[in-house]
Design a protein around this motif. Sequence first.
Motif, PDB file in Angstrom:
ATOM      1  N   GLU A 250     -53.302 -20.396  17.374  1.00 49.93           N
ATOM      2  CA  GLU A 250     -52.618 -21.693  17.377  1.00 49.93           C
ATOM      3  C   GLU A 250     -51.500 -21.730  18.414  1.00 49.93           C
ATOM      4  O   GLU A 250     -51.441 -22.588  19.277  1.00 49.93           O
ATOM      5  CB  GLU A 250     -52.058 -21.986  15.984  1.00 49.93           C
ATOM      6  N   ASN A 251     -50.575 -20.808  18.316  1.00 51.71           N
ATOM      7  CA  ASN A 251     -49.462 -20.714  19.260  1.00 51.71           C
ATOM      8  C   ASN A 251     -49.290 -19.253  19.656  1.00 51.71           C
ATOM      9  O   ASN A 251     -49.541 -18.352  18.862  1.00 51.71           O
ATOM     10  CB  ASN A 251     -48.162 -21.229  18.626  1.00 51.71           C
ATOM     11  N   ASP A 253     -46.493 -16.645  21.442  1.00 50.83           N
ATOM     12  CA  ASP A 253     -45.151 -16.370  21.950  1.00 50.83           C
ATOM     13  C   ASP A 253     -45.165 -14.981  22.561  1.00 50.83           C
ATOM     14  O   ASP A 253     -45.324 -13.979  21.860  1.00 50.83           O
ATOM     15  CB  ASP A 253     -44.147 -16.441  20.791  1.00 50.83           C
TER      16      ASP A 253
END
Length: 277
Positions: A250-251, A253
Amino acid sequence: IKLGYKDTGKGDFKAEPTLEFTPIKGGVEQKPFAFTEQGSFVNDITTNAITESRGASTLGSGHSAISKSISSIVIGSSGSLIHAQPLSVVVGGKNHKIEGAAAHAYGVNSQGSSVIVGGTGNVISASKNTVAVFQNTIIGGSSHMIDGDLLVNIANTVVGGNNHTISGGYFNIVLGGESNTIQGAYDDYPLVGPYSNTILGGKQNIIKNAVSPGSGIIGGQDNVVVDHHNAWIIGMESKTSTADDTVYVENLDVDGTITANEFHTSVTSASIIYASG
């Protein structure tokens, strides 16, 4: 201790000739145990049963049975069964079942060396189509199943969690989580099925009909990998794979550096900040 030799059909253990021992404490007979002619040891012969299983034993168990499974053993378990799975082991827990298949029409039948340790109601079994069920393992948790209609069910593993299913294939693993599934279908891939796939945690994740190896799901919920190899879904919800050799997340980092030959994006505009030199 009261000691007696019992022929087949006599005494508390009727399957074969036995040497039966009945401890007596305070003038009261306790649960009897026995050594059989075929080399088995049976604790509490009033509730446990061993048939056609040379060298099989029950230790510290109750209401358990071993049949057609040479050198198998049930230790410290209640209500457990080993059938047609030689060299197999149940340790602890209750209501477990390790069950092989009858000889297949192909004339091939490879069974045994499966293990269940702890937990409740875990099952390793075969169907009428299965010719090989061996080296499967369930450790802990409850209501797990390693079974299915495929021809092979080999070296699959479930550890912890609840209500997981591996439906045939080989070298698949489910670790933790709840209601996760690695599934094959006899009509689609009867000879191979899913292999070398992994689900780690999460809930209701599925790797479906994966003949190609190396796919996995980590965490998340209701994710599906459908017949793609090396496809991984990480921490998402209700995501379905669409390609081989792809990671879905999803994301992301990243504290370090990303190096890539190409970037492809559906974003029509973007800002990039960089320092030259």
